[in-house]
Write an enzyme that holds these catalytic residues in place. Sequence first.
Site, short mmCIF file in Angstrom:
data_model
loop_
_atom_site.label_atom_id
_atom_site.label_comp_id
_atom_site.label_asym_id
_atom_site.label_seq_id
_atom_site.Cartn_x
_atom_site.Cartn_y
_atom_site.Cartn_z
N CYS A 119 -8.30 -1.14 7.40
CA CYS A 119 -9.30 -2.06 7.07
C CYS A 119 -10.54 -2.27 7.98
O CYS A 119 -11.66 -2.23 7.95
CB CYS A 119 -8.83 -3.35 6.73
SG CYS A 119 -10.00 -4.62 5.98
N CYS A 218 -2.02 -8.32 3.11
CA CYS A 218 -2.83 -9.57 2.32
C CYS A 218 -2.50 -9.04 0.90
O CYS A 218 -2.82 -9.78 -0.01
CB CYS A 218 -4.19 -9.56 2.80
SG CYS A 218 -5.27 -8.24 2.51
#
Length: 385
Positions: A119, A218
């Site tokens: 990410c 997440c």
Amino acid sequence: MTDFPGAPDPNAPRDGRRLRVLAAMSGGVDSAVAAARAAEAGHEVTGVHLALSANPQSFRTGARGCCTLEDSRDARRAADVIGIPFYVWDLAERFREDVVDDFVAEYQAGRTPNPCLRCNEKIKFAALLDKALALGFDAVCTGHYATVVTRPDGSRELHRASDEAKDQSYVLGVLDERQLAHAMFPLGDTSTTKEEIRAEAERRGLAVAKKPDSHDICFIADGDTQGFLASRLGTAEGDIVDEDGNKLGSHQGAYGYTIGQRKGLRLGRPAPDGKPRYVLDISPVNNTVTVGPAASLDVTALTAIRPRWCGTPPSGPGTYTAQLRAHGGETEVTAEPIGEEIHVTFTAPVRGVAPGQAIVLYDGTRVVGSATIATTDRVRASADH
């Protein structure tokens, strides 16, 4: 989702210090304090929250999230208190392609990826930074604990945070020198504890001061990684075997295992010596998981691919320390870049090293670069990936 009504003028006069800064605000306390510090330092700060899911409720909430509707609202309230403009950018499609799909594909191939590192590489310091620069911003600010050092010749280096207990340079080891030139980490050069950061947030009137930290992955809403993978890859029964190929049990998908795993093997009989067994190898070709004693996890060398250098690449072999996990310690290695590979030899064997993980090389506190582990050499060799 909202975009900017107009980009800042990149030719506007500057005093040499005041920068146009885009603060990535996750909705947590670290990014809120980082944005506040950047604004207090005199920079022109704009807050942005990244919407990374087409269905935010499918991401973790509360203490276990970083990208939900709740987090977006927390980030907006923090920006209001700081007194900076705030926007939400929709990067859900890019996140799905570059992080979630990559995560699934890596497990399907028998590797163990790090989605947070991916990410940072693909979203926060590629998609976000590129968009920020196109709009005339000078830097992207995040709440990571790491330090960017500017050398006399103007080049940048990434270093560990002043407080190594909070250091997050491992997940930033994918940043190249161009990205470092536009990165700002206001929390990295302070030795304040997390409790002091929370106290600072409270003094600043930020409601996220007592918000628990996010953790785990997440985009896996319930924390069940194996269930998440099964929903996308289906079940595929295969054998669990020992190092000699003897069948000990079965599984419903080799992707559900990681190198070094001990729990959840559900084998029918104990090892002859009565000691625990660990996952040594995952073979997606024949859908087989190999298990064995802890000593067979000892890795003496590895080859890593797709190196990312935080500055000028080394020109030959060198001695470094290496970190193999986000919260792992350092170990001494010799490493030599050869083409698009790095060949690494450990001074002493290390355990639980899995293909797909990142290895990050350090020279003292300086991050030299990172690469993805492709193959490993073990004391008793099992099939490498």
